[in-house]
Design a protein around this motif. Structure first.
Motif, PDB file in Angstrom:
ATOM      1  N   GLY A 287     -11.179 -26.552  35.169  1.00  0.00           N
ATOM      2  CA  GLY A 287     -10.997 -25.354  36.000  1.00  0.00           C
ATOM      3  C   GLY A 287     -10.547 -24.127  35.229  1.00  0.00           C
ATOM      4  O   GLY A 287     -10.145 -23.127  35.821  1.00  0.00           O
ATOM      5  N   GLU A 288     -10.611 -24.193  33.907  1.00  0.00           N
ATOM      6  CA  GLU A 288     -10.136 -23.056  33.098  1.00  0.00           C
ATOM      7  C   GLU A 288     -11.278 -22.443  32.277  1.00  0.00           C
ATOM      8  O   GLU A 288     -12.289 -23.099  31.999  1.00  0.00           O
ATOM      9  CB  GLU A 288      -9.014 -23.512  32.159  1.00  0.00           C
ATOM     10  CG  GLU A 288      -7.770 -23.967  32.909  1.00  0.00           C
ATOM     11  CD  GLU A 288      -6.705 -24.616  32.033  1.00  0.00           C
ATOM     12  OE1 GLU A 288      -5.635 -24.959  32.583  1.00  0.00           O
ATOM     13  OE2 GLU A 288      -6.938 -24.804  30.814  1.00  0.00           O
ATOM     14  N   LEU A 289     -11.065 -21.200  31.881  1.00  0.00           N
ATOM     15  CA  LEU A 289     -12.065 -20.462  31.106  1.00  0.00           C
ATOM     16  C   LEU A 289     -11.425 -19.912  29.841  1.00  0.00           C
ATOM     17  O   LEU A 289     -10.245 -19.533  29.852  1.00  0.00           O
ATOM     18  CB  LEU A 289     -12.592 -19.258  31.901  1.00  0.00           C
ATOM     19  CG  LEU A 289     -13.056 -19.474  33.350  1.00  0.00           C
ATOM     20  CD1 LEU A 289     -13.419 -18.132  33.971  1.00  0.00           C
ATOM     21  CD2 LEU A 289     -14.237 -20.423  33.393  1.00  0.00           C
ATOM     22  N   LEU A 290     -12.216 -19.831  28.789  1.00  0.00           N
ATOM     23  CA  LEU A 290     -11.796 -19.082  27.600  1.00  0.00           C
ATOM     24  C   LEU A 290     -12.430 -17.698  27.722  1.00  0.00           C
ATOM     25  O   LEU A 290     -13.654 -17.572  27.871  1.00  0.00           O
ATOM     26  CB  LEU A 290     -12.276 -19.779  26.326  1.00  0.00           C
ATOM     27  CG  LEU A 290     -12.045 -18.997  25.022  1.00  0.00           C
ATOM     28  CD1 LEU A 290     -10.553 -18.856  24.702  1.00  0.00           C
ATOM     29  CD2 LEU A 290     -12.758 -19.677  23.840  1.00  0.00           C
ATOM     30  N   ILE A 291     -11.575 -16.678  27.678  1.00  0.00           N
ATOM     31  CA  ILE A 291     -12.055 -15.298  27.837  1.00  0.00           C
ATOM     32  C   ILE A 291     -11.910 -14.559  26.513  1.00  0.00           C
ATOM     33  O   ILE A 291     -10.837 -14.599  25.891  1.00  0.00           O
ATOM     34  CB  ILE A 291     -11.215 -14.539  28.903  1.00  0.00           C
ATOM     35  CG1 ILE A 291     -11.203 -15.283  30.243  1.00  0.00           C
ATOM     36  CG2 ILE A 291     -11.697 -13.098  29.059  1.00  0.00           C
ATOM     37  CD1 ILE A 291     -12.529 -15.349  30.946  1.00  0.00           C
ATOM     38  N   LYS A 292     -12.954 -13.869  26.118  1.00  0.00           N
ATOM     39  CA  LYS A 292     -12.848 -12.921  25.003  1.00  0.00           C
ATOM     40  C   LYS A 292     -12.497 -11.586  25.639  1.00  0.00           C
ATOM     41  O   LYS A 292     -13.277 -11.045  26.424  1.00  0.00           O
ATOM     42  CB  LYS A 292     -14.176 -12.834  24.244  1.00  0.00           C
ATOM     43  CG  LYS A 292     -14.084 -11.945  23.015  1.00  0.00           C
ATOM     44  CD  LYS A 292     -15.416 -11.922  22.261  1.00  0.00           C
ATOM     45  CE  LYS A 292     -15.307 -11.285  20.891  1.00  0.00           C
ATOM     46  NZ  LYS A 292     -14.575 -10.034  20.816  1.00  0.00           N
ATOM     47  N   MET A 293     -11.311 -11.111  25.331  1.00  0.00           N
ATOM     48  CA  MET A 293     -10.839  -9.891  25.985  1.00  0.00           C
ATOM     49  C   MET A 293     -11.621  -8.689  25.481  1.00  0.00           C
ATOM     50  O   MET A 293     -11.924  -8.590  24.282  1.00  0.00           O
ATOM     51  CB  MET A 293      -9.350  -9.715  25.658  1.00  0.00           C
ATOM     52  CG  MET A 293      -8.519  -9.242  26.802  1.00  0.00           C
ATOM     53  SD  MET A 293      -8.649 -10.239  28.285  1.00  0.00           S
ATOM     54  CE  MET A 293      -7.539 -11.576  27.918  1.00  0.00           C
ATOM     55  N   ALA A 294     -11.960  -7.781  26.398  1.00  0.00           N
ATOM     56  CA  ALA A 294     -12.643  -6.550  26.004  1.00  0.00           C
ATOM     57  C   ALA A 294     -11.691  -5.362  26.078  1.00  0.00           C
ATOM     58  O   ALA A 294     -11.683  -4.506  25.194  1.00  0.00           O
ATOM     59  CB  ALA A 294     -13.848  -6.303  26.914  1.00  0.00           C
ATOM     60  N   ALA A 295     -10.896  -5.305  27.133  1.00  0.00           N
ATOM     61  CA  ALA A 295      -9.998  -4.161  27.330  1.00  0.00           C
ATOM     62  C   ALA A 295      -8.824  -4.596  28.187  1.00  0.00           C
ATOM     63  O   ALA A 295      -8.979  -5.439  29.081  1.00  0.00           O
ATOM     64  CB  ALA A 295     -10.752  -3.028  28.024  1.00  0.00           C
ATOM     65  N   ALA A 296      -7.656  -4.017  27.903  1.00  0.00           N
ATOM     66  CA  ALA A 296      -6.457  -4.349  28.686  1.00  0.00           C
ATOM     67  C   ALA A 296      -5.610  -3.095  28.860  1.00  0.00           C
ATOM     68  O   ALA A 296      -5.331  -2.389  27.889  1.00  0.00           O
ATOM     69  CB  ALA A 296      -5.652  -5.439  27.995  1.00  0.00           C
ATOM     70  N   GLY A 297      -5.205  -2.826  30.091  1.00  0.00           N
ATOM     71  CA  GLY A 297      -4.421  -1.627  30.390  1.00  0.00           C
ATOM     72  C   GLY A 297      -2.929  -1.895  30.296  1.00  0.00           C
ATOM     73  O   GLY A 297      -2.472  -3.024  30.484  1.00  0.00           O
TER      74      GLY A 297
END
Ligand SMILES: NC(=O)c1ccc[n+]([C@@H]2O[C@H](COP(=O)([O-])OP(=O)(O)OC[C@H]3O[C@@H](n4cnc5c(N)ncnc54)[C@H](O)[C@@H]3O)[C@@H](O)[C@H]2O)c1
Ligand SMILES: [Zn+2]
Ligand SMILES: [Zn+2]
Length: 375
Positions: free
Chosen positions: A36-46
């Motif tokens: 139920g989990e995902l690996l995310i490559k972050m693009a942008a974070a505020g």
């Protein structure tokens, strides 16, 4: 795998943060995504005031924590049993995941999901796991997201898929400032076309709320902040009036202007005086909404009878009372069509290693939304 994270080991460090550097950019070990989990490559974070409130201790969390909660990225890999997402999907991260089965979830109020709140309190994902470690020790996730990282493992319940045509830097703001600000006005406040509205506090969340009020077709839109530059920006964005709440007779001036007060006043500052002001400028029969997150010790006092005698509604708003799978695509569409000009709120683009300077700028009131762009 290895990833860089922004680690907060200690709250309440002295300002300026550009010197004390409360956030340390460290290399962490990230587990593979579990069921139920995902690996995310972050693009942008505020950079949001709610992160700042952990840094300055107003919103205490267990340390050490990998901070950040307003972000968008791309699914890099999926764990077992994930069916709704595939590698390559673009997603907005949501800081209140929902289990779909508890009482608030069943009532259509996923922002109040109970297992999510318990997991957030423990610094875990809603799946119960902790996936980040530094020097062999687990560190806490921040409200299921921990966005100030090149990569993050999150629950699929913390993600909403978006169209790939939406720029990911703008999409990041959908995850907190827009959900919270626009949601507070449209969902929690139920603002209707032709009504009068005041937004108190004009940071990223407040200005998003202001844009929401404009999009809703409010007749009178009063923007309130202590800072003149924020009020000037609000005017430029379409507020019909601005007011400095510390000005002599400000409440009366506003009541005169709006024929007795506004239908809806929304406090998006995170300060009790701002909530007091919002309450005072709400007309008889009107509604005051607060989405501010002041220190847990802070108290707000009102004459009890004012609720009855004025049929005054007072409402809290967490994550804009949003249903993310409904509202993120809806607000994204409004953004694309120009009804929510979110890029106007993006004042700075940063590298991850400039994060402490960014938080100093936010603490000093010198930025609206600053967005970290990942390579
Ligand atoms: N409810 C939620 O789900 C949720 C989500 C995100 C953020 N928040 C909270 O919303 C608040 C705003 O966040 P932000 O990132 O926009 O912060 P910000 O620091 O960018 O903006 C806050 C603004 O409020 C103004 N302000 C402070 N005191 C005031 C007063 N007495 N009267 C009028 N204006 C005043 C400041 O000048 C500033 O412009 C914070 O408390 C944050 O923690 C809540
Ligand atoms: Zn936030
Ligand atoms: Zn739930």
């Amino acid at each position: 795998m290895k990833t860089r994270i922004a680690l907060l080991r200690e709250m309440g460090k002295a300002r300026p943060y550009s010197d004390s550097k409360p956030l340390e950019i460290v290399e962490a070990e990230l587990d593979d995504p579990g069921p139920g989990e995902l690996l995310i490559k972050m693009a942008a974070a505020g950079l949001c005031h709610s992160d700042l409130s952990v840094i300055n201790g107003d919103r205490p969390r267990d340390m050490p924590v990998a901070l950040g909660h307003e972000a968008a990225g791309v699914v890099e890999a999926v764990g077992p049993h994930v069916t709704r997402f595939s590698p390559g999907d673009h997603v907005v991260l949501v800081f209140a995941p929902s289990c779909g089965h508890c009482v608030p979830c069943a009532e259509g109020r996923p922002a109040l999901c109970e297992p999510a709140a318990v997991a957030a309190g423990k610094g875990a994902l809603i799946t119960g796991s902790k996936r980040i470690s530094v020097g062999g020790e687990h560190v806490n996730h921040h409200i299921g997201v921990s966005a100030f990282s090149d990569y993050a493992v999150v629950s699929e319940a913390s993600c909403v898929k978006i169209d790939k045509s939406i720029p990911l830097d703008q999409a990041a703001l959908l995850g907190c400032a827009v959900l919270t600000g626009v949601g507070a006005v449209l969902n929690s406040g139920g603002l209707k076309t032709g009504q009068s509205c005041a937004v108190v506090g004009l940071g990223g969340v407040g200005l998003a709320g202001l844009l929401g009020a404009i999009a809703a077709g409010a007749r009178t839109i009063v923007a309130v902040d202590l800072a003149k530059d924020k009020r000037d920006l609000a005017l430029k964005l379409g507020a019909t009036h601005v007011i400095d709440p510390t000005e002599e007779g400000a409440v009366q001036k506003l009541r005169d202007l709006t024929g007795g007060g506004v239908d809806l006043a929304v406090e998006l500052a995170g300060a009790v005086p701002a909530l007091q002001f919002a309450y005072a400028i709400t007309r008889r029969g009107g509604t005051t909404v607060t989405a501010g997150l002041p220190n847990p010790q802070a108290e707000f006092k009102i004459p009890a009878v004012s609720l009855t005698a004025n049929e005054h509604a007072l409402k809290g708003s967490y994550m804009g009372s949003c249903v993310p799978v409904r509202d993120i695509p809806r607000f994204a569409q409004m953004m694309v069509q120009g009804q929510l000009p979110i890029p106007e709120l993006m004042t700075h683009r940063l590298k991850l290693e400039e994060i402490n300077e960014g938080f100093e700028r936010l603490a000093a009131g010198e930025a609206i939304r600053q967005v970290i762009i990942f390579d």
